[in-house]
Design a protein around this motif. Structure first.
Motif, short mmCIF file in Angstrom:
data_model
loop_
_atom_site.label_atom_id
_atom_site.label_comp_id
_atom_site.label_asym_id
_atom_site.label_seq_id
_atom_site.Cartn_x
_atom_site.Cartn_y
_atom_site.Cartn_z
N LEU A 159 -6.06 -3.41 51.82
CA LEU A 159 -7.21 -2.31 51.38
C LEU A 159 -8.56 -3.19 50.91
CD1 LEU A 159 -7.92 0.59 50.81
CD2 LEU A 159 -6.91 0.29 48.93
N ALA A 160 -9.41 -3.18 51.39
CA ALA A 160 -10.59 -3.67 51.07
C ALA A 160 -11.49 -2.89 50.49
CB ALA A 160 -11.34 -4.37 52.26
N SER A 161 -12.35 -3.08 49.67
CA SER A 161 -13.39 -2.40 48.87
C SER A 161 -14.04 -1.43 49.87
CB SER A 161 -14.19 -3.10 47.93
OG SER A 161 -15.00 -2.26 47.26
N GLY A 162 -14.01 -0.22 49.88
CA GLY A 162 -15.00 0.44 50.76
C GLY A 162 -14.47 0.92 51.86
N LYS A 163 -13.12 0.45 52.51
CA LYS A 163 -12.56 0.65 53.73
C LYS A 163 -11.34 1.35 53.45
CE LYS A 163 -14.91 -3.42 55.93
NZ LYS A 163 -14.63 -4.71 56.48
N GLU A 164 -10.86 1.79 54.67
CA GLU A 164 -9.41 2.40 54.90
C GLU A 164 -8.45 1.40 54.86
OE1 GLU A 164 -10.69 6.50 56.94
OE2 GLU A 164 -9.34 5.25 57.89
N ARG A 165 -7.32 1.75 54.38
CA ARG A 165 -6.12 0.77 54.50
C ARG A 165 -5.66 0.42 55.90
NH1 ARG A 165 -0.87 2.59 51.02
NH2 ARG A 165 -1.30 4.54 52.45
N GLN A 166 -5.66 -0.66 56.11
CA GLN A 166 -5.39 -1.32 57.50
C GLN A 166 -4.17 -1.69 57.67
OE1 GLN A 166 -7.72 -4.74 58.34
NE2 GLN A 166 -7.67 -4.57 60.67
N GLY A 167 -3.43 -1.74 58.88
CA GLY A 167 -2.12 -2.46 59.20
C GLY A 167 -2.51 -3.68 59.49
N VAL A 168 -2.03 -4.77 59.03
CA VAL A 168 -2.45 -6.27 59.36
C VAL A 168 -1.44 -6.74 60.36
CG1 VAL A 168 -2.66 -8.40 58.48
CG2 VAL A 168 -3.56 -6.51 57.15
N SER A 169 0.09 -6.37 59.84
CA SER A 169 1.16 -7.15 60.76
C SER A 169 2.27 -6.41 60.36
CB SER A 169 1.20 -8.68 60.29
OG SER A 169 2.28 -9.23 61.12
N CYS A 170 3.41 -6.43 61.56
CA CYS A 170 4.68 -5.85 61.14
C CYS A 170 5.73 -6.54 61.83
CB CYS A 170 4.53 -4.29 61.50
SG CYS A 170 4.62 -4.01 63.22
N LEU A 171 7.07 -6.50 61.38
CA LEU A 171 8.11 -7.13 62.01
C LEU A 171 9.32 -6.44 62.08
CD1 LEU A 171 9.07 -10.09 63.05
CD2 LEU A 171 9.67 -10.38 60.70
#
Length: 124
Positions: free
Chosen positions: A39-51
């Motif tokens: 979660l970056a400032s001013g942005k929506e939560r983003q999926g980065v990686s999964c396993l």
């Protein structure tokens, strides 16, 4: 009840590396799929990686492919996110999450358990 605790965040220069850890307690990770989100400032939560639960199938956001690697050590009940060639745009709070499924996704709504997050700042 499963609890997740992230660690390993910090301040790093562009081009540097960090390894995030997510330690689980209260339950085994053996049958769970795991994900990292940010979660970056001013942005929506983003999926980065999964396993996935088998530790074989993984997925990455296009913005981190080739730079980030997710891994898990079920003996230590821990999942890792190895981040290389970091960029200022990677600056965010990083969260790990778990879901009761063989298959992982990059959609945060699919996850049941969350850690509290760890801050990663990429800056010179």
């Amino acid at each position: 009840q499963l609890q997740l605790v992230e660690s390993g965040g910090g301040l790093v220069q562009p081009g540097g590396s960090l390894r995030l850890s997510c330690a689980a307690s209260g339950s085994t990770l053996d049958y769970l799929s795991l994900g990292w989100f940010r979660l970056a400032s001013g942005k929506e939560r983003q999926g980065v990686s999964c396993l996935g639960s088998s530790g074989i199938r993984s997925d990455y956001a296009d913005s981190v492919k080739g730079r980030f690697t997710i891994s898990r050590d079920d003996a230590k009940n821990t999942v890792y996110l190895h981040m290389n060639s970091l960029k200022p745009e990677d600056t965010a709070i990083y969260f790990c999450a778990a879901r009761m499924s063989r298959w992982c996704t990059l959609s945060s709504q699919d996850y049941d358990s969350w850690g509290q997050g760890t801050q990663v700042t990429v800056s010179s």
